[in-house]
Design a protein around this motif. Structure first.
Motif, PDB file in Angstrom:
ATOM      1  N   MET A 268      15.943 -21.050  11.241  1.00  0.00           N
ATOM      2  CA  MET A 268      16.394 -20.358  12.452  1.00  0.00           C
ATOM      3  C   MET A 268      15.901 -21.359  13.749  1.00  0.00           C
ATOM      4  O   MET A 268      16.643 -21.529  14.623  1.00  0.00           O
ATOM      5  CB  MET A 268      16.367 -18.972  12.840  1.00  0.00           C
ATOM      6  N   ARG A 269      14.695 -21.577  13.503  1.00  0.00           N
ATOM      7  CA  ARG A 269      14.164 -22.423  14.603  1.00  0.00           C
ATOM      8  C   ARG A 269      14.868 -23.684  14.525  1.00  0.00           C
ATOM      9  O   ARG A 269      14.808 -24.178  15.945  1.00  0.00           O
ATOM     10  CB  ARG A 269      12.904 -22.504  14.400  1.00  0.00           C
TER      11      ARG A 269
ATOM     12  N   ASN B  79      17.772 -24.478  13.912  1.00  0.00           N
ATOM     13  CA  ASN B  79      19.347 -24.586  14.126  1.00  0.00           C
ATOM     14  C   ASN B  79      19.742 -25.492  15.278  1.00  0.00           C
ATOM     15  O   ASN B  79      19.383 -25.011  16.385  1.00  0.00           O
ATOM     16  CB  ASN B  79      19.763 -22.995  14.301  1.00  0.00           C
TER      17      ASN B  79
ATOM     18  N   PRO C 205      23.140 -23.378  17.946  1.00  0.00           N
ATOM     19  CA  PRO C 205      23.165 -21.793  18.013  1.00  0.00           C
ATOM     20  C   PRO C 205      24.382 -21.207  18.854  1.00  0.00           C
ATOM     21  O   PRO C 205      25.075 -22.170  19.250  1.00  0.00           O
ATOM     22  CB  PRO C 205      22.068 -21.739  18.978  1.00  0.00           C
TER      23      PRO C 205
ATOM     24  N   CYS D 241      22.384 -17.788  15.145  1.00  0.00           N
ATOM     25  CA  CYS D 241      20.977 -17.300  14.590  1.00  0.00           C
ATOM     26  C   CYS D 241      20.404 -16.368  15.371  1.00  0.00           C
ATOM     27  O   CYS D 241      19.364 -15.546  15.038  1.00  0.00           O
ATOM     28  CB  CYS D 241      19.858 -18.397  14.655  1.00  0.00           C
ATOM     29  N   HIS D 242      21.061 -15.954  16.599  1.00  0.00           N
ATOM     30  CA  HIS D 242      20.657 -14.691  17.255  1.00  0.00           C
ATOM     31  C   HIS D 242      20.989 -13.351  16.596  1.00  0.00           C
ATOM     32  O   HIS D 242      20.283 -12.140  17.074  1.00  0.00           O
ATOM     33  CB  HIS D 242      21.469 -14.660  18.812  1.00  0.00           C
TER      34      HIS D 242
ATOM     35  N   TYR E 107      13.618 -16.565  19.216  1.00  0.00           N
ATOM     36  CA  TYR E 107      14.761 -17.030  19.485  1.00  0.00           C
ATOM     37  C   TYR E 107      14.701 -18.114  20.463  1.00  0.00           C
ATOM     38  O   TYR E 107      13.762 -18.242  21.281  1.00  0.00           O
ATOM     39  CB  TYR E 107      15.970 -16.114  20.044  1.00  0.00           C
TER      40      TYR E 107
ATOM     41  N   LYS F 279      18.519 -13.714  23.490  1.00  0.00           N
ATOM     42  CA  LYS F 279      18.937 -13.045  22.332  1.00  0.00           C
ATOM     43  C   LYS F 279      19.398 -11.783  22.417  1.00  0.00           C
ATOM     44  O   LYS F 279      20.491 -11.261  21.977  1.00  0.00           O
ATOM     45  CB  LYS F 279      17.733 -13.246  21.374  1.00  0.00           C
TER      46      LYS F 279
END
Length: 200
Positions: free
Chosen positions: A150-151, A153, A156, A161-162, A174, A181
């Protein structure tokens, strides 16, 4: 429900002629910086929000404020999709997703698998825990690696990923910060409720 469109990831062959263009999209959450080439999208950079936009700002028009004159096809598709996401979310299901051309999405890795799974399986207005997403991506013990994915990505909002939260129900970290987020999750919740109230 319209069939999910999975954007194609272009092959490594065309790296050399990758001419990157940038556009800035003025959105209800601030300026989104989007970069990409003819082959696909490279990155969406989120603004850091220090305060949540008020009602009036959050209905602000969603428009390209820089770089409109030389947009590639993937950038046009990206800005059209984001415009729909903020202003008419029901349309995102029928719009084409731009191709992706970020190196992270070119090579086979668990991160890529997680990001594709998230894009394909977690729909607008839904949330999933890090552990549930690890299960969906085929490795139930990799919740921590999901956090890493997620970090990293690069795209976004489109790769949502939120929508990944902690098992406790807390929203978790986030890239765009906690406020952004929260805003995205509440935007999706409200829009989904509106959709469900509409007569079918």
């Amino acid at each position: 429900m319209a069939p999910k469109l999975v954007p194609k990831v272009t092959s490594k062959g065309g790296e050399s002629q990758c001419k990157e263009k940038r556009v800035v999209l003025l959105s209800p959450v601030g300026k989104l910086q989007i970069s990409g080439c003819e082959m696909g999208l490279h990155e969406i950079k989120l603004p850091k929000m220090s305060v949540l936009p008020s009602g009036a700002e959050s209905l602000a028009a969603c428009e390209v404020c820089e770089g409109a004159e030389e947009m590639t096809e993937p950038l046009k598709q990206c800005t059209a999709w984001l415009h729909a996401y903020f202003c008419q979310p029901a349309r995102t299901a029928t719009l084409p997703l731009p191709a992706f051309h970020h190196p992270l999405l070119q090579q086979d890795s668990f991160t890529k698998e997680v990001l594709w799974t998230l894009l394909r399986d977690v729909e607008f207005g839904e949330v999933v825990s890090y552990k549930q997403l690890a299960d969906l991506a085929g490795n139930s013990r990799a919740a921590r690696a999901v956090g890493g994915a997620m970090r990293s990505n690069p795209i976004p909002i489109i790769i949502p990923c939120h929508r990944v939260i902690r098992s406790s129900g807390q929203s978790g970290n986030y890239g765009g910060g906690h406020l952004l987020k929260e805003w995205l999750l509440s935007h999706e919740r409200l829009q989904k409720e509106k959709q469900q109230k509409l007569p079918h």
